[in-house]
Scaffold this active site. Structure first.
Site, PDB file in Angstrom:
ATOM      1  N   GLU A   1     -11.827  -3.233 -16.153  1.00  0.00           N
ATOM      2  CA  GLU A   1     -11.534  -4.189 -15.092  1.00  0.00           C
ATOM      3  C   GLU A   1     -10.030  -4.307 -14.866  1.00  0.00           C
ATOM      4  OE1 GLU A   1     -12.208  -8.957 -14.080  1.00  0.00           O
ATOM      5  OE2 GLU A   1     -13.306  -8.003 -15.716  1.00  0.00           O
TER       6      GLU A   1
ATOM      7  N   GLY B   1      11.105 -14.270  10.285  1.00  0.00           N
ATOM      8  CA  GLY B   1      10.148 -15.263  10.768  1.00  0.00           C
ATOM      9  C   GLY B   1       8.811 -14.670  11.131  1.00  0.00           C
TER      10      GLY B   1
ATOM     11  N   GLN C   1      22.819  -3.102   4.647  1.00  0.00           N
ATOM     12  CA  GLN C   1      22.864  -2.663   3.253  1.00  0.00           C
ATOM     13  C   GLN C   1      21.961  -3.486   2.329  1.00  0.00           C
ATOM     14  OE1 GLN C   1      26.418  -3.212   0.608  1.00  0.00           O
ATOM     15  NE2 GLN C   1      26.483  -0.968   0.674  1.00  0.00           N
TER      16      GLN C   1
END
Length: 534
Positions: A242, A340, A279
């Site tokens: 699992e 956003g 950057q």
């Protein structure tokens, strides 16, 4: 990225799964998420394509493929960007049916495994409970025996596939308190007294997660998976698969999110240039890609160990911890790259953000994984596999029947006398040789099932030695040395073995801490019963 773990055949399989997900899964994401369900048609379609039997035997309709086909399959499922879909399929194939495939009778396999592989039935695994969570040894759901039926009462919580499932593999208490009294029983969801309530979740919305109640649910005794009161050991071993499956899914999800985030930041313009030209964003992406590549290799290595027949507890715990936490971190940072828009439901990153959060909870929390790792690294605890695979069993049997073993069988008296001289004694004067010498007299034919059995004992340390115990034709024999093909091999220290015999040590604790190593838990429990040990 090239990998030594995948062949051309794996690559071709990956192309097929990716096409399936792109054309038949991903386009339905919004609908399935809105409806909070996965339609039966897609299960049947996966059955037609052979995807639900990758890891199962050909005799039952599977393809019995190596584990890296499962790795490919799980990684590609993530491209549907529905964590709930990946979870539902994983539970069906690697959890609910895995127990049936490994320990179930042929009748149970025909009744539940075969239709599951065909996509005609959906299964669930019910272990967690409202008051016990993942404390498997203390589950309260009880199954009492009445004639040829079990009557089940209790409750389960947080069960994936639990609302729409056709059957549930339920962990029940059939014996005494603690780990030794637990069994796995298959319950059809149409049985009177069974009820399921769908739970509303933050994520995984397309999959059904349920709270279950069992009120006098009657099922035939033939629905027992494996042997009665052995369920705890089945569950403990299955936890490793699992966690491995969960880690593979986490890697696949993180990889897909990085892919579509990279595309987004190359196209999104800010201050007159692509966001990918800034950057801070570039370096953040570089860090994430690097961290994921490192985690992926540990996951692949663990998958390789599993494919070799090992049950790598340490590695499974590490990848569950690392992959789940890294997936959370990467998707959080990728959402930030969206600005956003990342907070808007219409963007795929929002769903990925909701779905990934449960990764550090399901299948064992990060805290539990850290404790397992710490116990193994700092306390030198060793968790051994409960069952050996067929190849390992054959090797053990071959080793047991070599000339050296035959020679040892021919000189049991000399070996016993030598061991007796160096044997430590318990308070009542018992020693390892004396204990094995008395075993035949303690054999209870009334408690014996009639199955011929051979046990090999490797008793380490001062006063230890090698012993063979055989049960056949209603009689038991014990001799120094190893002979015959073993049904069960036991490795432990002399002092612990004597403490177990005297009732001064707990066999369950000894097993879980790796001090008692056995190749077959069911057989060693049989041994303890018929020889009235502990």
């Amino acid at each position: 990225m090239r990998s030594p773990y995948f062949t051309v055949e794996h690559d071709v399989f990956r192309e097929g799964v990716r096409k399936f997900v792109a054309e038949e899964v991903a386009p339905n994401a919004d609908l399935w998420e809105r409806d909070h369900m996965i339609p039966r048609e897609i299960w049947r379609r996966m059955g037609e394509l052979g995807y639900l039997g990758i890891n199962h035997s050909e005799a039952h309709g599977g393809s019995e493929a190596d584990f890296f086909y499962s790795v490919v399959f799980l990684e590609e499922l993530a491209r549907g960007n529905m964590g709930g879909f990946t979870a539902a399929v994983s539970v069906q194939q690697y959890m609910a049916t895995a127990h049936i495939a490994k320990a179930g009778s042929e009748d149970i396999k025909q009744q539940f495994l075969v239709p599951s592989i065909e996509g005609q039935a959906v299964g669930a695994l019910a272990i967690s409970e409202p008051d016990t969570g993942s404390d498997v040894a203390n589950i309260r759901t009880r199954a009492r025996r009445e004639g040829d039926e079990y009557v089940i009462d209790g409750a389960k919580m947080f069960i994936t596939n639990g609302y729409y499932a056709d059957f549930v593999v339920v962990a029940c208490r059939t014996g005494e308190d603690g780990a030794s009294g637990i069994s796995l029983i298959v319950v059809e969801t149409t049985r009177p007294g069974f009820k399921a309530r769908k739970l509303d979740k933050i994520g995984w919305r397309c999959s059904d997660t349920a709270e279950m109640s069992f009120d006098g649910v009657r099922v035939p005794v033939s629905n027992l998976v494996g042997k009665e009161n052995h369920g705890f050991y089945y569950i403990m071993e299955s936890f490793q698969l699992e966690r491995l499956v969960g880690a593979v899914g986490a890697i696949g999800a993180a990889d897909y999110v990085l892919e579509f985030t990279g595309k987004y930041i190359r196209e999104r313009q800010a201050f007159g240039r692509p966001v990918a030209r800034f950057q801070t964003i570039r370096h953040d992406m570089a860090d994430m890609v690097t961290e994921l590549a490192a985690a992926r290799q540990l996951v692949y290595h663990t998958a390789w160990l599993y494919d070799q027949g090992e049950v790598p507890v340490l590695e499974c715990s590490m990848i569950k911890l690392k992959a789940a936490e890294l997936c959370n971190e990467i998707i959080d940072r990728c959402l930030q790259c969206h600005g956003g828009y990342g907070y808007m439901e219409e963007y795929p990153i929002a769903r990925a953000y909701r779905d990934t959060r449960v990764g550090t909870i399901a299948g064992g929390t990060s805290a539990i994984m850290r404790e397992i790792i710490a116990k193994m690294v700092l306390d030198e605890t060793q968790y051994e596999t409960v069952y050996k695979d067929r190849d390992q069993a054959e090797q053990l049997n071959k080793a047991a029947s070599d000339p050296a073993a035959e020679k040892a069988e021919a000189a049991p008296k000399q070996a016993a006398e030598k061991a007796e001289a160096a044997a430590p004694a318990t308070g009542d004067g018992s020693s390892i040789p004396a204990l094995f010498a008395r075993l035949p007299d303690r054999f209870s034919e009334a408690l014996w099932s009639g199955e011929d059995l051979v046990f090999h004992f490797n008793i380490e340390g001062e006063g230890g030695g090698e012993y063979t115990v055989k049960v056949a034709e209603g009689k038991a024999t014990s001799a120094a040395g190893l002979s015959g093909a073993a049904d069960c091999v036991v490795d432990t220290a002399a002092k612990l073995f004597l403490d177990l015999e005297a009732g001064q040590a707990n066999p369950q604790t000894a097993f879980m801490t790796g001090q008692l190593r056995v190749s077959s838990i069911p057989h060693v429990l049989t041994f303890m019963r018929i020889f009235q040990l502990g």
